[in-house]
Scaffold this motif. Structure first.
Motif, mmCIF file in Angstrom:
data_model
loop_
_atom_site.group_PDB
_atom_site.id
_atom_site.type_symbol
_atom_site.label_atom_id
_atom_site.label_comp_id
_atom_site.label_asym_id
_atom_site.label_seq_id
_atom_site.Cartn_x
_atom_site.Cartn_y
_atom_site.Cartn_z
ATOM 1 N N UNK A 21 0.509 -0.972 -0.037
ATOM 2 C CA UNK A 21 -0.126 0.369 0.003
ATOM 3 C C UNK A 21 0.434 1.405 0.302
ATOM 4 N N UNK A 22 0.593 2.607 -0.127
ATOM 5 C CA UNK A 22 1.053 4.106 -0.315
ATOM 6 C C UNK A 22 0.776 4.139 1.025
ATOM 7 N N UNK A 23 1.821 4.425 1.322
ATOM 8 C CA UNK A 23 2.085 6.237 2.268
ATOM 9 C C UNK A 23 0.887 6.843 2.306
ATOM 10 N N UNK A 24 0.647 7.306 3.754
ATOM 11 C CA UNK A 24 -0.800 8.209 3.723
ATOM 12 C C UNK A 24 -2.160 6.928 3.902
ATOM 13 N N UNK A 25 -2.413 6.426 2.959
ATOM 14 C CA UNK A 25 -3.215 5.357 2.792
ATOM 15 C C UNK A 25 -3.809 4.940 3.807
ATOM 16 N N UNK A 26 -5.838 4.955 3.949
ATOM 17 C CA UNK A 26 -6.041 4.203 5.279
ATOM 18 C C UNK A 26 -5.874 3.117 5.125
ATOM 19 N N UNK A 27 -5.116 1.968 6.292
ATOM 20 C CA UNK A 27 -5.027 1.209 5.955
ATOM 21 C C UNK A 27 -6.483 -0.230 5.731
ATOM 22 N N UNK A 28 -7.439 -0.327 6.686
ATOM 23 C CA UNK A 28 -8.155 -0.627 6.149
ATOM 24 C C UNK A 28 -9.637 0.098 5.299
ATOM 25 N N UNK A 29 -9.779 0.913 4.703
ATOM 26 C CA UNK A 29 -10.406 1.569 3.264
ATOM 27 C C UNK A 29 -9.337 0.404 2.640
ATOM 28 N N UNK A 30 -8.197 0.705 2.743
ATOM 29 C CA UNK A 30 -7.583 0.619 1.339
ATOM 30 C C UNK A 30 -7.675 -1.450 0.860
ATOM 31 N N UNK A 31 -7.909 -2.070 1.872
ATOM 32 C CA UNK A 31 -7.641 -3.705 1.888
ATOM 33 C C UNK A 31 -9.029 -3.812 1.979
ATOM 34 N N UNK A 32 -10.288 -2.811 1.967
ATOM 35 C CA UNK A 32 -11.329 -2.668 1.953
ATOM 36 C C UNK A 32 -11.646 -2.802 0.400
ATOM 37 N N UNK A 33 -10.895 -1.666 -0.083
ATOM 38 C CA UNK A 33 -11.191 -1.534 -1.971
ATOM 39 C C UNK A 33 -10.035 -2.350 -3.002
ATOM 40 N N UNK A 34 -9.367 -2.810 -2.282
ATOM 41 C CA UNK A 34 -8.674 -4.089 -3.133
ATOM 42 C C UNK A 34 -9.658 -5.108 -2.807
ATOM 43 N N UNK A 35 -10.171 -5.589 -1.820
ATOM 44 C CA UNK A 35 -11.073 -6.876 -1.609
ATOM 45 C C UNK A 35 -12.060 -6.363 -2.396
ATOM 46 N N UNK A 36 -12.572 -4.989 -2.551
ATOM 47 C CA UNK A 36 -14.137 -5.320 -3.372
ATOM 48 C C UNK A 36 -14.082 -4.901 -5.411
ATOM 49 N N UNK A 37 -13.077 -4.594 -5.552
ATOM 50 C CA UNK A 37 -12.021 -4.208 -6.691
ATOM 51 C C UNK A 37 -12.259 -5.499 -7.036
ATOM 52 N N UNK A 38 -12.040 -6.498 -6.569
ATOM 53 C CA UNK A 38 -11.194 -7.894 -7.152
ATOM 54 C C UNK A 38 -12.015 -8.827 -6.554
ATOM 55 N N UNK A 39 -13.777 -7.997 -6.722
ATOM 56 C CA UNK A 39 -15.163 -8.933 -5.966
ATOM 57 C C UNK A 39 -14.357 -10.602 -4.990
ATOM 58 N N UNK A 40 -13.215 -10.046 -4.166
ATOM 59 C CA UNK A 40 -13.104 -11.301 -3.129
ATOM 60 C C UNK A 40 -14.549 -11.131 -1.920
ATOM 61 N N UNK A 41 -15.097 -12.592 -1.918
ATOM 62 C CA UNK A 41 -16.039 -12.209 -0.997
ATOM 63 C C UNK A 41 -15.676 -13.456 0.018
#
Ligand code: ZN
Length: 138
Positions: free
Chosen positions: A14-34
């Protein structure tokens, strides 16, 4: 117990300054990981960690405004009202080795983070409200 097979594995930083929880959630949803498994190591600039008060049945959050090492962050992905939801816990270490830990909340800001997300395939794993604990559980 449900039985699952290994699905796709995602690894990256992840990039510096990103929100850890929000970014993991974004990756999960973008890749349709259920359904999946999450692991992270790295460091944060500050953290927001929850503790569930079993007597009051509510989360209290504590903010740590200091650089901390991510000793361990593990979590999972399952469905809440048909949307993939990340549930993660984190252990963080301060300069003197003191550790803090709890339920990973939004507002935990990345300094550097190496993320592993493994999708698992099989029965859908859904969260539903549990009246005894007042949590959304499997
Ligand atoms: Zn939790």
């Amino acid at each position: 117990m449900n039985i699952y097979q290994q699905g796709r594995i995602f690894m990256g930083r992840l990039e510096k300054d990103e929100d850890l929880y929000q970014q993991i959630t974004k990756i999960v949803r973008e890749n349709e990981i259920e359904t999946g498994i999450v692991k992270v190591i790295g460091a944060v600039q500050k953290a927001n960690i929850g503790y569930y008060r079993q007597d009051e049945k509510e989360y209290i959050y504590q903010q740590f405004n200091q650089p901390l090492e991510i000793v361990s962050c593990i979590g999972n992905v399952s469905l809440l009202e048909e949307n993939p939801m990340v549930h993660a816990h984190i252990a963080l270490a301060a300069k003197d080795g003191t550790t803090y830990g709890g339920h990973l909340g939004e507002g935990t800001i990345v300094f550097a983070a190496e993320v592993y997300i493994q999708e698992v395939k099989g029965d859908k794993l859904r969260r539903k409200f549990d009246s005894e604990t007042e949590l959304t559980l499997w």
